[in-house]
Structure formats: C-alpha cells, structure tokens
Design an enzyme around this catalytic site. Structure first.
Site, PDB file in Angstrom:
ATOM      1  CE  LYS A 161      55.007  50.214  42.941  1.00  0.00           C
ATOM      2  NZ  LYS A 161      53.944  50.557  41.999  1.00  0.00           N
ATOM      3  CG  ASP A 162      54.892  46.609  46.368  1.00  0.00           C
ATOM      4  OD1 ASP A 162      54.663  47.794  46.053  1.00  0.00           O
ATOM      5  OD2 ASP A 162      54.175  45.669  45.988  1.00  0.00           O
TER       6      ASP A 162
ATOM      7  CD  GLU B 153      23.484  40.700  37.024  1.00  0.00           C
ATOM      8  OE1 GLU B 153      23.063  41.110  38.130  1.00  0.00           O
ATOM      9  OE2 GLU B 153      22.805  40.703  35.986  1.00  0.00           O
TER      10      GLU B 153
ATOM     11  CE1 TYR C 285      43.339  47.327  40.143  1.00  0.00           C
ATOM     12  CE2 TYR C 285      44.113  45.076  39.922  1.00  0.00           C
ATOM     13  CZ  TYR C 285      44.357  46.440  39.916  1.00  0.00           C
ATOM     14  OH  TYR C 285      45.617  46.906  39.688  1.00  0.00           O
TER      15      TYR C 285
ATOM     16  CE  LYS D 197      43.084  50.049  43.367  1.00  0.00           C
ATOM     17  NZ  LYS D 197      44.367  49.598  43.909  1.00  0.00           N
TER      18      LYS D 197
ATOM     19  NE  ARG E  81      50.842  40.957  41.500  1.00  0.00           N
ATOM     20  CZ  ARG E  81      51.760  41.158  40.553  1.00  0.00           C
ATOM     21  NH1 ARG E  81      52.262  42.371  40.371  1.00  0.00           N
ATOM     22  NH2 ARG E  81      52.179  40.157  39.794  1.00  0.00           N
TER      23      ARG E  81
ATOM     24  CG  HIS F 264      50.194  49.318  45.538  1.00  0.00           C
ATOM     25  ND1 HIS F 264      50.142  48.202  44.750  1.00  0.00           N
ATOM     26  CD2 HIS F 264      51.458  49.384  46.017  1.00  0.00           C
ATOM     27  CE1 HIS F 264      51.341  47.611  44.743  1.00  0.00           C
ATOM     28  NE2 HIS F 264      52.141  48.305  45.513  1.00  0.00           N
TER      29      HIS F 264
ATOM     30  CG  ASP G  25      37.319  45.947  33.739  1.00  0.00           C
ATOM     31  OD1 ASP G  25      36.855  46.650  34.652  1.00  0.00           O
ATOM     32  OD2 ASP G  25      36.602  45.269  32.981  1.00  0.00           O
TER      33      ASP G  25
END
Length: 183
Positions: free
Chosen positions: A169-170, A28, A132, A72, A59, A62, A48
């Site tokens: 961007k990062d 589960e 996530y 999250k 990544r 953020h 999701d």
C-alpha cells in the site's frame, strides 16, 4: 513536561520529567491537564495503537481526512525511530514542510502531530515498538497518504533506501501534489 513547538505550528516535541534511581525510573507519559497547558491544544484521545517493526520498516506517510482527521501523540517503547510529520493543511504557512525527530525508548521523547498532518516513521534499530494515541477513531474510507520519497517533501530518512521495507500500500501512494488535490 517540557514542550517545544517545532517549526510547524501546533506540532510539539514533548520531553517528560523522568525520575530515576537505582531501581529504575518513573515518568508520567500523558497527563491531559499538563499536555493542554504546555501545548495549548485541547485533546480527547479515544484510541491507542501499538506496532512492532524491524529495522528499515517505513510506515507512512499516512493521514485521515475530513471529519475523521486524527491528532496523534506518538512515542517509542523499545528501540528507536525517525518520526516524521508533514503539514498538509492547505491554509497553513508551513504547508508542505516537515519535521523529523528521533524518538527512542532511551530519550523518551514524544511528538504531538496535529490534525491535518501526514505522519510516518522508519525504524532505526534492530526492532522498535511504537505507541500512539489518537483523538479520533480510524475510518478506512478516510485514509489517504503520500509516497515516502516524494521529491517535493524531500525527507531525509537517515538510512539507505535499499534497506527500506514498505507495505504494498505504501509503495503505490501518490505524490504530495497529487494527494493534496483530493483531500
């Protein structure tokens, strides 16, 4: 489910009860009642997200601010990542501290990242599929972030930086000190 609180208050590593036999396995991945009983966090996940990335893709880091902040619950469906959560809650005793945990399809661990945290990951295997749940909808105007190699945070990404693959961007995100002055 086994829930272990990290050194950052409200941030948990979750390990499911896996039932396996010669046919495969079952577990589960989320049960609201079990999750809330184990963590003490009340959540209502509304979105999701899933990403697919190659080795070295980083990544992060953020977050979303204000009324659009997101908690999250993250996990890896295929491959492995080093997942990082940074406490960016100004009134927290662990403000500016981080945890890093390897999440993989093999270990089936998940990380619960509360609201007020920065989040990021780097792919450790040839590819990884990352999944996530979020408890708030994404709002572009509420986005903020911190450079992955911020000296104050001093995150060990477990891979040489010359192998990192970042978005434009990062690459231009501000330092932690600069960013927290604007949240």
């Amino acid at each position: 489910m086994k829930a272990t609180e990290t050194k950052l208050s409200g941030c948990f590593i979750l390990e499911p009860n896996v039932f396996g036999d010669h046919r495969g396995y079952f577990f589960e991945s989320f049960n609201k009642q079990s999750f809330e009983a184990a963590t003490g966090a009340e959540v209502n996940f509304v979105q999701d997200n899933q990403s697919f990335s190659s080795k070295g893709v980083l990544r992060g880091l953020h977050a979303q601010k204000g009324e659009f902040a997101q908690a999250k619950l993250v996990r890896v469906l295929q491959g492995a990542v080093l997942d990082v959560a940074v406490d960016a809650r100004p009134n927290s005793q662990t403000f500016g501290q981080h945890v890093a945990v390897e999440l993989s399809a093999e270990n089936k661990k998940q990380l619960f990242v509360p609201r007020g945290f920065l989040h990021g990951f780097i792919v450790l295997t040839d590819t990884a599929e990352f999944f996530y749940k979020c408890d708030n909808y994404y709002h572009k105007d509420a986005e903020w972030g911190v450079k992955y190699n911020d000296e104050q945070l001093n995150i060990e990404w477990q891979m040489p930086s010359e192998l990192f693959k970042l978005s434009e961007k990062d690459e231009i995100l501000p330092s932690f000190a600069e960013a927290v002055n604007h949240i």
